[in-house]
Design a protein around this motif. Structure first.
Motif, PDB file in Angstrom:
ATOM      1  N   ASP A  10      -2.180  -2.434 -14.387  1.00  0.00           N
ATOM      2  CA  ASP A  10      -1.801  -2.348 -15.808  1.00  0.00           C
ATOM      3  C   ASP A  10      -2.693  -3.245 -16.653  1.00  0.00           C
ATOM      4  N   ILE A  11      -2.871  -4.483 -16.203  1.00  0.00           N
ATOM      5  CA  ILE A  11      -3.681  -5.450 -16.952  1.00  0.00           C
ATOM      6  C   ILE A  11      -5.128  -4.971 -17.075  1.00  0.00           C
ATOM      7  N   LEU A  12      -5.636  -4.368 -16.007  1.00  0.00           N
ATOM      8  CA  LEU A  12      -7.043  -3.954 -15.983  1.00  0.00           C
ATOM      9  C   LEU A  12      -7.250  -2.544 -16.540  1.00  0.00           C
ATOM     10  N   GLY A  13      -6.158  -1.906 -16.980  1.00  0.00           N
ATOM     11  CA  GLY A  13      -6.284  -0.592 -17.599  1.00  0.00           C
ATOM     12  C   GLY A  13      -6.667   0.512 -16.638  1.00  0.00           C
ATOM     13  N   THR A  14      -6.288   0.357 -15.359  1.00  0.00           N
ATOM     14  CA  THR A  14      -6.603   1.375 -14.350  1.00  0.00           C
ATOM     15  C   THR A  14      -5.325   2.098 -13.954  1.00  0.00           C
ATOM     16  N   GLU A  15      -5.388   3.407 -13.853  1.00  0.00           N
ATOM     17  CA  GLU A  15      -4.198   4.191 -13.530  1.00  0.00           C
ATOM     18  C   GLU A  15      -3.772   3.950 -12.089  1.00  0.00           C
ATOM     19  N   PHE A  16      -2.492   3.712 -11.896  1.00  0.00           N
ATOM     20  CA  PHE A  16      -1.931   3.579 -10.555  1.00  0.00           C
ATOM     21  C   PHE A  16      -0.755   4.525 -10.424  1.00  0.00           C
ATOM     22  N   LYS A  17      -0.946   5.563  -9.647  1.00  0.00           N
ATOM     23  CA  LYS A  17       0.123   6.529  -9.423  1.00  0.00           C
ATOM     24  C   LYS A  17       0.247   6.794  -7.926  1.00  0.00           C
ATOM     25  N   GLN A  18       1.461   6.584  -7.423  1.00  0.00           N
ATOM     26  CA  GLN A  18       1.714   6.934  -6.035  1.00  0.00           C
ATOM     27  C   GLN A  18       1.823   8.454  -5.911  1.00  0.00           C
ATOM     28  N   GLN A  19       1.169   8.996  -4.902  1.00  0.00           N
ATOM     29  CA  GLN A  19       1.278  10.421  -4.633  1.00  0.00           C
ATOM     30  C   GLN A  19       2.498  10.650  -3.738  1.00  0.00           C
ATOM     31  N   LYS A  20       3.007  11.845  -3.770  1.00  0.00           N
ATOM     32  CA  LYS A  20       4.164  12.174  -2.939  1.00  0.00           C
ATOM     33  C   LYS A  20       3.877  13.445  -2.179  1.00  0.00           C
ATOM     34  N   ALA A  21       3.983  13.374  -0.839  1.00  0.00           N
ATOM     35  CA  ALA A  21       3.724  14.554  -0.023  1.00  0.00           C
ATOM     36  C   ALA A  21       5.002  15.344   0.195  1.00  0.00           C
ATOM     37  N   VAL A  22       4.881  16.650   0.093  1.00  0.00           N
ATOM     38  CA  VAL A  22       6.011  17.515   0.425  1.00  0.00           C
ATOM     39  C   VAL A  22       6.129  17.554   1.948  1.00  0.00           C
ATOM     40  N   LYS A  23       7.338  17.425   2.464  1.00  0.00           N
ATOM     41  CA  LYS A  23       7.535  17.410   3.901  1.00  0.00           C
ATOM     42  C   LYS A  23       7.129  18.758   4.498  1.00  0.00           C
ATOM     43  N   ILE A  24       6.376  18.679   5.584  1.00  0.00           N
ATOM     44  CA  ILE A  24       5.936  19.895   6.267  1.00  0.00           C
ATOM     45  C   ILE A  24       6.232  19.755   7.757  1.00  0.00           C
TER      46      ILE A  24
ATOM     47  N   PRO B 223      -1.668  14.176  10.547  1.00  0.00           N
ATOM     48  CA  PRO B 223      -1.001  15.027   9.554  1.00  0.00           C
ATOM     49  C   PRO B 223      -0.983  14.411   8.162  1.00  0.00           C
ATOM     50  N   GLN B 224      -0.944  13.080   8.105  1.00  0.00           N
ATOM     51  CA  GLN B 224      -1.090  12.363   6.840  1.00  0.00           C
ATOM     52  C   GLN B 224      -2.191  11.331   7.023  1.00  0.00           C
ATOM     53  N   PRO B 225      -2.971  11.051   5.982  1.00  0.00           N
ATOM     54  CA  PRO B 225      -4.125  10.157   6.135  1.00  0.00           C
ATOM     55  C   PRO B 225      -3.713   8.768   6.612  1.00  0.00           C
ATOM     56  N   LEU B 226      -4.616   8.110   7.317  1.00  0.00           N
ATOM     57  CA  LEU B 226      -4.358   6.768   7.824  1.00  0.00           C
ATOM     58  C   LEU B 226      -4.017   5.815   6.682  1.00  0.00           C
ATOM     59  N   LEU B 227      -4.614   6.029   5.511  1.00  0.00           N
ATOM     60  CA  LEU B 227      -4.340   5.196   4.340  1.00  0.00           C
ATOM     61  C   LEU B 227      -3.126   5.705   3.561  1.00  0.00           C
ATOM     62  N   THR B 228      -2.454   6.712   4.072  1.00  0.00           N
ATOM     63  CA  THR B 228      -1.229   7.337   3.560  1.00  0.00           C
ATOM     64  C   THR B 228      -1.466   8.178   2.301  1.00  0.00           C
ATOM     65  N   VAL B 229      -0.663   9.228   2.176  1.00  0.00           N
ATOM     66  CA  VAL B 229      -0.722  10.076   0.986  1.00  0.00           C
ATOM     67  C   VAL B 229      -0.389   9.266  -0.257  1.00  0.00           C
ATOM     68  N   GLU B 230       0.610   8.374  -0.131  1.00  0.00           N
ATOM     69  CA  GLU B 230       1.071   7.604  -1.279  1.00  0.00           C
ATOM     70  C   GLU B 230      -0.038   6.750  -1.887  1.00  0.00           C
TER      71      GLU B 230
END
Length: 635
Positions: free
Chosen positions: A270-284, A381-388
């Protein structure tokens, strides 16, 4: 140097089930000269991205030869307010909204430990959720976070900050030691303490540092770091109360660390003006057995039946061991792919024979093993760094300075699930060992980062819509994040002191609340009676017998059960462990020195494994009500 004009868009084809690559090589030099692989270890300036593109082509070829049907992992686009609502739940603040909003006492305790910038991040998300709920005509009563802070001000006179907590000393039960640093004091400490440009300050909130330095003259010294490709020699200044690594804290305290790290990262962005959004994976639906394409959690569940306590998939460990069995000096290791048809055959054979123990590893060539290792990472199935958090890892490159990029990566590592974090750590340690042989294998930090970045950041599971919208990332950017993770991995696995102090504050406040509960008092009284009875049976001296300036250290599994230790200015945790280990009897003969540590237990912390350089007198002043126990660490 290739930056803006050299990037990759990895597009998923619904018809073929594969990705296609769009390259932009408009800035390539006309002479076609190849780069010098023995060049600078830290700079990307003199390197083209040949290794990156070649690795992508190898990945594409591998997927082209694999005609098995895959189910794409779809990333769900959150509705208005849904992202912020999920964020509050992840931060442990779900009782600030919805049907449970009236019972927010736990959150009041939690919020009392936050910094100014952390509070602002929370307020921003709560206000968004509030507005969304009003639009949807939801009837839940939603308290304003500012009102909660105002209640804290009225009752305490001053809102506590992350570096503010009080502990009661043993010498005088009516006297309280106050470890308090408000916003102004934090700023003063930041300006007065002699931190070098290459020092990573873990005592002050990263977001507070960014806010305080944003427009200051000190901040100007740090600017420009984001564009320079040379990696500074960042270091962690020594902390007398000890450095806390991931794995040193008890699970209940690590839950608090997760919540605080999420809020801190959000505040920093927020302070640095960079977007931070967690992604959400649909369960498969995913495979529930096997090796490749199996979720880490299921793999570990399988493996722990064979090797109890294992934290890293056995196939992952074995592939690394197979690569290292031959010399790591092999030229082009990780860069030169194995034979695609042979790798595919080995993959199928491993699936059938690995757990049976009948697979013949003598048939596996080194380059094939390296290709299998990279395949394992890509096929998760999900990336090592996670979808989120995959996008957040990518966006680190957009932060203004390298120090802030490193701080963000530190927080992101704290946010990873334990299985992902442990596997990533094993990978980075292996990659560093490969780099250590760069004089022979010609694989510098840059080369390894170029080769490995596509394997961690180009993930087969994302559906086409997500890929098209994000346009993925610049090749140089993801390679740069990969360089950071390899180069600074020891720093990344450190829990910042300001977060540990916030945990201490939360524990202290929670203990105060518990003491007001009569039922809890009765239970504590019974526990104290049972403990006293047990101690008498063991003929162990009571704490009341310990004179001032002396701590009693327990070592129930060693030959000497306890020892009174006189605190001095120079006494370190390692010195105490050495005294116990000098008693050559009992279980000591089976214990290795590197497996035995002194633990800080109770008081304002759940449990904390101390590094050997911890100055005990300083730590005792921080947590005088702790118990001190020597035991082996389960790694």
């Amino acid at each position: 140097m290739l930056t803006k004009n050299c990037f990759l868009i990895y597009v998923y084809s619904r018809r073929s089930g594969q990705y296609t690559m769009n390259h932009d090589h408009s800035k390539k030099t006309s002479d076609g000269a190849s780069f010098d692989r023995s060049g600078s270890q830290d700079s990307l300036d003199e390197l083209f991205l040949d290794d990156y593109w070649k690795e992508l082509e190898n990945i594409h070829e591998t997927r082209g030869n694999n005609h098995e049907e895959r189910v794409a992992l779809v990333v769900k686009e959150p509705d208005e307010g849904e992202l912020e609502e999920e964020w509050l739940k992840e931060a442990g603040l779900s009782d600030l909204f919805g049907e449970s909003s009236g019972n927010s006492q736990e959150s009041v305790v939690f919020l009392s430990t936050l910094t100014r910038t952390q509070k602002a991040a929370v307020e921003k998300r709560v206000e968004t959720v509030t507005q969304t709920m009003r639009k949807k005509n939801k009837q839940h009563q939603i308290p304003d976070v500012r009102d909660i802070f105002r209640l804290q001000n009225d009752s305490k006179g001053k809102v506590s900050s992350c570096l503010s907590f009080s502990v009661r000393t043993n010498e005088n039960k009516n006297e309280t030691q106050d470890f308090r640093l408000g916003t102004d004091e934090q700023k003063s400490l930041l300006e007065d303490k002699p931190f070098l440009d290459t020092d990573i300050n873990l005592e002050i909130s990263f977001a507070e540092q960014a806010a305080n330095l944003k427009d200051s003259s000190v901040g100007k010294m740090w600017k420009g770091g984001g564009g320079d490709t040379l990696l500074p020699n960042f270091r962690l200044p020594k902390d007398k109360t000890g450095t806390t690594k991931i794995g040193d804290l008890a699970p209940q305290d690590m839950k608090k660390v997760y919540s605080l790290a999420l809020i801190e990262l959000t505040a920093l962005y927020d302070i640095l003006g960079t977007e931070f959004k967690q992604q959400k994976a649909v369960k498969i639906k995913t495979k529930d057995s096997g090796l490749f394409g199996v979720p880490l959690s299921i793999l570990l569940e399988q493996d722990q039946k064979k090797v109890p306590g294992t934290k890293i998939p056995l196939i992952f460990q074995k592939l690394i061991a197979q690569i290292e069995e031959a010399t790591l000096g092999t030229e082009g290791l990780l860069r030169i792919p194995g034979v695609a048809t042979r790798v595919k055959s080995l993959c199928q054979e491993l699936e059938a024979k690995f757990y049976e123990g009948t697979f013949n590893w003598e048939n596996v060539k080194q380059h094939d093993a390296a290709s299998l290792l990279k395949l394992f990472i890509r096929e998760l199935p999900q990336p090592l760094l996670t979808v989120e958090y995959l996008k957040a890892f990518q966006n680190v490159q957009n932060l203004p300075t390298k120090k802030q990029q490193l701080q963000a990566l530190n927080l992101l590592v704290l946010l990873l699930p334990e299985a992902n974090r442990d596997t990533l750590k094993a990978l980075l340690e292996f990659l560093q060992r490969v780099i250590d042989h760069r004089d022979k294998n010609k694989m510098t930090l840059n080369n390894v980062a170029m080769v490995m970045a596509p394997n961690l950041f180009t993930f087969h599971g994302f559906g086409s819509k997500a890929i098209e919208q994000s346009e993925f990332v610049m090749a140089a950017g993801t390679a740069n994040v990969m360089r950071f993770m390899i180069r600074y991995q020891k720093i990344l696995w450190t829990i910042p002191k300001f977060i540990v102090n916030q945990v201490r504050k939360q524990n202290t406040e929670s203990q105060k609340k518990e003491k007001k509960d009569k039922a809890m008092k009765k239970l504590l009284k019974k526990m104290a009676y049972d403990r006293e009875k047990h101690e008498k049976q063991e003929k162990t001296p009571n704490d009341a017998d310990v004179p001032q300036g002396v701590i009693r250290v327990q070592a129930l599994h060693l030959s000497k059960v306890s020892m009174a230790i006189q605190l001095t200015e120079e006494l370190k945790a390692g010195d105490i462990v050495a005294r116990f280990l000098s008693q050559k009897s009992g279980n000591l003969q089976t214990l290795k020195r590197e497996e035995v540590f002194l633990y800080e237990i109770g008081g304002n912390i759940g449990e904390r494994c101390l590094d050997d350089d911890t100055y005990m007198k300083d730590l005792y002043q921080l947590n005088p009500n702790a118990e001190w126990v020597i035991k082996s660490k389960q790694i």
